[in-house]
Motif scaffolding. Structure first.
Motif, mmCIF file in Angstrom:
data_model
loop_
_atom_site.group_PDB
_atom_site.id
_atom_site.type_symbol
_atom_site.label_atom_id
_atom_site.label_comp_id
_atom_site.label_asym_id
_atom_site.label_seq_id
_atom_site.Cartn_x
_atom_site.Cartn_y
_atom_site.Cartn_z
ATOM 1 N N MET A 104 0.837 -1.176 0.000
ATOM 2 C CA MET A 104 0.000 0.000 0.000
ATOM 3 C C MET A 104 0.882 1.239 0.000
ATOM 4 S SD MET A 104 -2.967 -1.079 2.709
ATOM 5 C CE MET A 104 -3.798 0.466 2.472
ATOM 6 N N ILE A 105 0.406 2.255 -0.694
ATOM 7 C CA ILE A 105 1.096 3.531 -0.659
ATOM 8 C C ILE A 105 0.458 4.403 0.430
ATOM 9 C CG2 ILE A 105 1.584 5.631 -1.955
ATOM 10 C CD1 ILE A 105 1.790 3.846 -4.457
ATOM 11 N N GLY A 106 -0.837 4.261 0.626
ATOM 12 C CA GLY A 106 -1.537 4.970 1.690
ATOM 13 C C GLY A 106 -1.821 4.035 2.847
ATOM 14 N N ARG A 107 -2.472 4.537 3.874
ATOM 15 C CA ARG A 107 -2.765 3.684 5.030
ATOM 16 C C ARG A 107 -4.213 3.216 5.076
ATOM 17 N NH1 ARG A 107 -1.668 8.309 9.448
ATOM 18 N NH2 ARG A 107 0.158 8.319 8.149
ATOM 19 N N TYR A 108 -5.095 3.834 4.301
ATOM 20 C CA TYR A 108 -6.523 3.518 4.367
ATOM 21 C C TYR A 108 -7.007 2.743 3.150
ATOM 22 C CZ TYR A 108 -6.598 7.272 7.826
ATOM 23 O OH TYR A 108 -6.364 8.050 8.917
ATOM 24 N N ILE A 109 -7.970 1.817 3.375
ATOM 25 C CA ILE A 109 -8.685 1.157 2.276
ATOM 26 C C ILE A 109 -10.133 0.951 2.693
ATOM 27 C CG2 ILE A 109 -6.646 -0.093 1.469
ATOM 28 C CD1 ILE A 109 -7.986 -2.652 2.593
ATOM 29 N N GLY A 110 -10.976 0.659 1.730
ATOM 30 C CA GLY A 110 -12.342 0.205 1.950
ATOM 31 C C GLY A 110 -13.137 0.872 3.045
ATOM 32 N N GLY A 111 -13.500 2.112 2.880
ATOM 33 C CA GLY A 111 -14.357 2.772 3.844
ATOM 34 C C GLY A 111 -13.671 3.176 5.135
ATOM 35 N N ILE B 235 -7.826 1.130 8.475
ATOM 36 C CA ILE B 235 -6.439 1.570 8.577
ATOM 37 C C ILE B 235 -5.552 0.324 8.576
ATOM 38 C CG2 ILE B 235 -4.792 2.960 9.874
ATOM 39 C CD1 ILE B 235 -7.248 4.282 11.236
ATOM 40 N N ILE B 236 -5.253 -0.168 7.394
ATOM 41 C CA ILE B 236 -4.530 -1.429 7.251
ATOM 42 C C ILE B 236 -3.059 -1.281 7.612
ATOM 43 C CG2 ILE B 236 -3.883 -3.255 5.630
ATOM 44 C CD1 ILE B 236 -6.857 -3.195 6.367
ATOM 45 N N THR B 237 -2.430 -0.199 7.172
ATOM 46 C CA THR B 237 -1.010 0.032 7.468
ATOM 47 C C THR B 237 -0.882 1.388 8.168
ATOM 48 O OG1 THR B 237 -0.737 0.906 5.221
ATOM 49 C CG2 THR B 237 -0.142 -1.393 5.571
ATOM 50 N N PRO B 238 -1.084 1.417 9.489
ATOM 51 C CA PRO B 238 -1.177 2.673 10.234
ATOM 52 C C PRO B 238 0.059 3.577 10.142
ATOM 53 C CG PRO B 238 -1.713 0.810 11.657
ATOM 54 C CD PRO B 238 -1.284 0.262 10.352
ATOM 55 N N PHE C 7 -9.049 -3.580 12.519
ATOM 56 C CA PHE C 7 -8.557 -3.029 11.253
ATOM 57 C C PHE C 7 -9.098 -1.619 11.009
ATOM 58 C CE2 PHE C 7 -7.544 -7.433 10.429
ATOM 59 C CZ PHE C 7 -6.424 -7.373 9.618
ATOM 60 N N PHE C 8 -10.253 -1.300 11.559
ATOM 61 C CA PHE C 8 -10.839 0.020 11.344
ATOM 62 C C PHE C 8 -10.133 1.114 12.138
ATOM 63 C CE2 PHE C 8 -14.133 -2.752 9.819
ATOM 64 C CZ PHE C 8 -14.575 -2.091 8.681
ATOM 65 N N LYS C 9 -9.409 0.741 13.185
ATOM 66 C CA LYS C 9 -8.681 1.719 13.992
ATOM 67 C C LYS C 9 -7.173 1.520 13.926
ATOM 68 C CE LYS C 9 -12.366 2.431 17.315
ATOM 69 N NZ LYS C 9 -12.746 2.385 18.729
ATOM 70 N N GLY C 10 -6.729 0.518 13.185
ATOM 71 C CA GLY C 10 -5.299 0.227 13.100
ATOM 72 C C GLY C 10 -4.779 -0.560 14.284
ATOM 73 N N GLU C 11 -5.681 -1.101 15.097
ATOM 74 C CA GLU C 11 -5.288 -1.831 16.308
ATOM 75 C C GLU C 11 -4.883 -3.277 16.027
ATOM 76 O OE1 GLU C 11 -8.814 -1.305 18.611
ATOM 77 O OE2 GLU C 11 -8.273 0.742 19.201
ATOM 78 N N HIS C 12 -5.139 -3.772 14.831
ATOM 79 C CA HIS C 12 -4.797 -5.148 14.475
ATOM 80 C C HIS C 12 -3.287 -5.401 14.535
ATOM 81 C CE1 HIS C 12 -4.391 -2.791 10.860
ATOM 82 N NE2 HIS C 12 -3.655 -3.752 10.313
#
Length: 93
Positions: free
Chosen positions: A1-8, A11-14, A45-50
């Motif tokens: 990923m180049i950004g940190r956000y996907i799909g609504g 935050i996949i890569t915080p 995944f929605f908060k980057g806590e994963h």
């Protein structure tokens, strides 16, 4: 990923910064997990806590990342589906 956000807003890569001067990309790898554990961790995944689940989530970074699959599979990129993909390479250009 180049950004940190996907799909609504997930935050996949915080830690990823799409404007980073080093031109680094990130890849989130989920491994060694069963369906139940993945479902329990999924809301994070929605908060980057994963990323705190180090036993099953790794963030790989580099200037170019290549993912190779054991067998051809479908890959979705920006909402578009590609069939029979054997590998995928991404870099920040």
């Amino acid at each position: 990923m180049i950004g940190r956000y996907i799909g609504g807003g997930m935050i996949i890569t915080p830690e990823q910064d799409r404007l980073n001067k080093e031109h680094v990309v990130s890849c989130c790898v989920v491994h060694d997990s069963n369906r139940l554990k993945t479902l329990i961790v999924f809301p994070g995944f929605f908060k980057g806590e994963h990323v705190s689940h180090k036993e099953m989530v790794e963030i790989k970074t580099g200037h170019e990342i290549k993912v190779e699959f054991d067998k051809p599979c479908a890959l979705q990129i920006d909402g578009e589906t590609f069939l029979n993909v054997k590998y995928y390479t991404v870099s920040y250009k």
